[in-house]
Design an enzyme around this catalytic site. Structure first.
Site, short mmCIF file in Angstrom:
data_model
loop_
_atom_site.label_atom_id
_atom_site.label_comp_id
_atom_site.label_asym_id
_atom_site.label_seq_id
_atom_site.Cartn_x
_atom_site.Cartn_y
_atom_site.Cartn_z
N ARG A 48 -17.36 -3.76 -7.94
CA ARG A 48 -16.91 -2.44 -8.44
C ARG A 48 -18.01 -1.74 -9.25
NH1 ARG A 48 -10.93 -1.78 -8.51
NH2 ARG A 48 -10.49 -2.58 -6.44
N ARG A 94 -15.12 3.67 -12.31
CA ARG A 94 -14.72 4.61 -13.35
C ARG A 94 -15.34 4.36 -14.71
NH1 ARG A 94 -8.59 3.69 -11.88
NH2 ARG A 94 -9.62 1.74 -11.34
N ARG A 108 -16.15 11.83 -8.26
CA ARG A 108 -14.75 11.62 -7.86
C ARG A 108 -13.95 12.90 -8.07
NH1 ARG A 108 -9.72 10.49 -8.12
NH2 ARG A 108 -8.86 8.54 -8.91
N ASP A 143 -12.70 1.03 0.63
CA ASP A 143 -11.62 0.22 0.07
C ASP A 143 -11.08 -0.72 1.15
OD1 ASP A 143 -9.92 0.19 -2.60
OD2 ASP A 143 -8.57 -0.24 -0.94
O1 CP3 Z 1 -17.12 -3.14 -5.34
C1 CP3 Z 1 -17.34 -1.93 -5.09
O2 CP3 Z 1 -17.84 -1.15 -5.95
C2 CP3 Z 1 -17.10 -1.42 -3.69
C3 CP3 Z 1 -15.94 -0.61 -3.48
C4 CP3 Z 1 -14.60 -1.29 -3.58
C5 CP3 Z 1 -13.45 -0.63 -4.07
N1 CP3 Z 1 -12.37 -1.43 -3.86
C6 CP3 Z 1 -13.44 0.72 -4.69
C7 CP3 Z 1 -12.26 1.13 -5.46
C8 CP3 Z 1 -14.19 -2.55 -3.14
C9 CP3 Z 1 -15.02 -3.69 -2.58
C10 CP3 Z 1 -12.78 -2.61 -3.29
C11 CP3 Z 1 -11.99 -3.78 -2.88
C12 CP3 Z 1 -10.56 -3.81 -3.14
N2 CP3 Z 1 -9.67 -2.77 -3.11
C13 CP3 Z 1 -9.83 -4.99 -3.38
C14 CP3 Z 1 -10.42 -6.39 -3.35
C15 CP3 Z 1 -11.24 -6.71 -4.52
C16 CP3 Z 1 -10.51 -6.90 -5.80
O3 CP3 Z 1 -10.74 -6.11 -6.73
O4 CP3 Z 1 -9.73 -7.88 -5.90
C17 CP3 Z 1 -8.49 -4.64 -3.55
C18 CP3 Z 1 -7.37 -5.58 -3.87
C19 CP3 Z 1 -8.40 -3.23 -3.36
C20 CP3 Z 1 -7.18 -2.39 -3.38
C21 CP3 Z 1 -7.25 -1.37 -4.43
N3 CP3 Z 1 -8.08 -0.28 -4.41
C22 CP3 Z 1 -6.51 -1.33 -5.63
C23 CP3 Z 1 -5.50 -2.38 -6.06
C24 CP3 Z 1 -6.90 -0.18 -6.32
C25 CP3 Z 1 -6.34 0.36 -7.61
C26 CP3 Z 1 -7.06 -0.25 -8.74
C27 CP3 Z 1 -7.14 0.63 -9.93
O5 CP3 Z 1 -7.71 0.13 -10.88
O6 CP3 Z 1 -6.67 1.78 -9.91
C28 CP3 Z 1 -7.92 0.45 -5.57
C29 CP3 Z 1 -8.64 1.68 -5.94
C30 CP3 Z 1 -10.15 1.58 -6.04
N4 CP3 Z 1 -10.95 0.97 -5.11
C31 CP3 Z 1 -10.97 2.17 -7.05
C32 CP3 Z 1 -12.30 1.90 -6.68
C33 CP3 Z 1 -13.56 2.35 -7.39
C34 CP3 Z 1 -10.48 3.01 -8.23
C35 CP3 Z 1 -10.11 4.33 -7.64
C36 CP3 Z 1 -10.33 5.53 -8.49
O7 CP3 Z 1 -11.47 6.06 -8.57
O8 CP3 Z 1 -9.33 6.00 -9.04
#
Ligand code: CP3
Length: 344
Positions: free
Chosen positions: A25, A29, A38, A75
């Site tokens: 990540r 944010r 964003r 994602d």
């Molecule tokens: O690592 C990176 O920077 C690459 C991009 C990436 C994102 N999500 C961006 C993201 C990667 C590799 C993921 C993987 C992901 N997404 C997983 C597996 C890894 C882990 O963390 O266990 C999972 C379970 C998801 C599903 C997902 N996407 C969730 C549960 C959420 C909400 C989380 C939250 O904190 O709101 C997301 C959204 C997400 N994916 C964000 C980012 C930067 C936040 C979105 C935003 O900008 O509002």
């Protein structure tokens, strides 16, 4: 040919004096520049499907910190969406999807060759990145592992214990297996396209692997990852793969051989000294600093970073967190971690 990029050298089994470093990540944010882009994109999914802006946020942490790898901004839930699930994000709560729990709903998913219509912008992002990244920076593509993706498709959201997916496995195993198989095939097609577009490494995120017990862990975490990795390596010889069976604990032992992965990513639940002895002896490991140190910083961050580097210093190691960095982290603490890894 001698490999120059440090991440690729570590993945090939080389022990380096300073471990290469990137962060789960890392585009996120906690960075003001991410929040600005964003806001420009509108919502999170619009950012994922806008190749110029997705490439921009991928590059931001590389410019700021000079990480050794960039991870594609996307994602794990884009694949279910490409397979036909509705997907949206509720601010402050996380993802929501239309659920798939019956044979009829499974049959209604799109055929595999149709997924690229939705996912083409992601491949476009990879192409832009492979041109724009500094020559020493490795580009990592990724997907969710089938079990983790299935937990979201079955429940329609994130769940603390993955209860709905476990229930479907017990109550309708054929449909559950059908969902896992469909995601497995889709992931092979999706990651193959990422590799063709320029991804130099791919990572499988099995974020909920830890909730699978005994034979279920083998059947639905290990085996689908093994199938994906074997198919990718057959189609793209030499492509390095990182597997992240989060929560696997002592089951990380033997995971390199069981999955065929070149590197096992370790969460913060395993002790680095133990993992060096039992996991790293079989190949490269990545991890495993607690993400909370990026919030709290200070002497503890420095001491823990040094402890992990020392524990893994006798084998191939990529420094990383045990899970993603959180929005409340301080950008200065990230710099302190990097300075500690690189400066001793
Ligand atoms: O690592 C990176 O920077 C690459 C991009 C990436 C994102 N999500 C961006 C993201 C990667 C590799 C993921 C993987 C992901 N997404 C997983 C597996 C890894 C882990 O963390 O266990 C999972 C379970 C998801 C599903 C997902 N996407 C969730 C549960 C959420 C909400 C989380 C939250 O904190 O709101 C997301 C959204 C997400 N994916 C964000 C980012 C930067 C936040 C979105 C935003 O900008 O509002």
């Amino acid at each position: 040919m001698t490999q120059q990029k440090t991440i690729l050298r570590a993945l090939a089994g080389e022990t380096l004096p300073t471990p290469p470093i990137w962060m789960m990540r890392q585009a996120g944010r906690y960075l003001p520049e991410y929040k600005a882009t964003r806001a420009q994109a509108g919502d999170f999914l619009s950012l994922c499907y806008n190749p110029e802006l997705a490439a921009e946020v991928t590059l931001q942490p590389i410019r700021r910190y000079g990480f050794d790898a960039a991870i594609l901004f996307a994602d794990i839930l884009l694949l279910p969406q490409a397979l036909g699930a509705d997907l949206w994000f509720v601010t402050g709560e996380g993802p929501r999807l239309s659920t798939i729990t019956t044979a009829d709903e499974l049959a209604q998913l799109k055929p595999l060759d149709a997924i690229h219509d939705t996912l083409n912008p992601v491949y476009e992002t990879v192409k832009i990145l492979s041109q724009e990244l500094p020559k020493e920076t490795t580009l990592i593509g990724f997907a969710g592992a089938p079990w983790t993706v299935a937990t979201y498709m079955i429940a329609g959201k994130g769940t603390p214990d993955q209860g709905p997916a476990h229930a479907l496995l017990r109550e309708n195993r054929p449909v559950f297996e059908g969902i896992i198989d469909r995601i497995t095939d889709g992931t092979i097609a999706y990651l193959s396209k990422q590799i063709e577009a320029g991804a130099e490494v791919v990572k499988l995120f099995d974020s909920w692997a830890g909730s699978l017990a005994d034979q279920d862990f083998i059947d639905f975490s290990v085996n689908p990852m093994q199938r994906i990795i074997a198919a990718l390596k057959a189609a793209h010889p030499g492509i390095p793969v990182i597997a992240f069976p989060r929560g696997a604990g002592t089951r990380n032992v033997g995971m390199h051989a069981a999955t065929g992965a070149d590197c096992i990513a370790l969460d913060d639940g395993v002790d680095a000294a133990w993992a060096a002895e039992h996991v790293q002896i079989h190949g490269c490991v990545q991890g495993n600093l607690k993400s909370s140190h990026m919030v709290t910083g200070g002497a503890d961050l420095v001491a823990e970073t040094r402890r992990i580097c020392a524990a893994f210093s006798k084998g191939p190691h990529i420094f990383n967190l045990g899970h993603g960095i959180t929005p409340d982290a301080s950008p200065d603490n990230v710099q302190l971690m990097i300075d500690t890894v690189r400066g001793g």
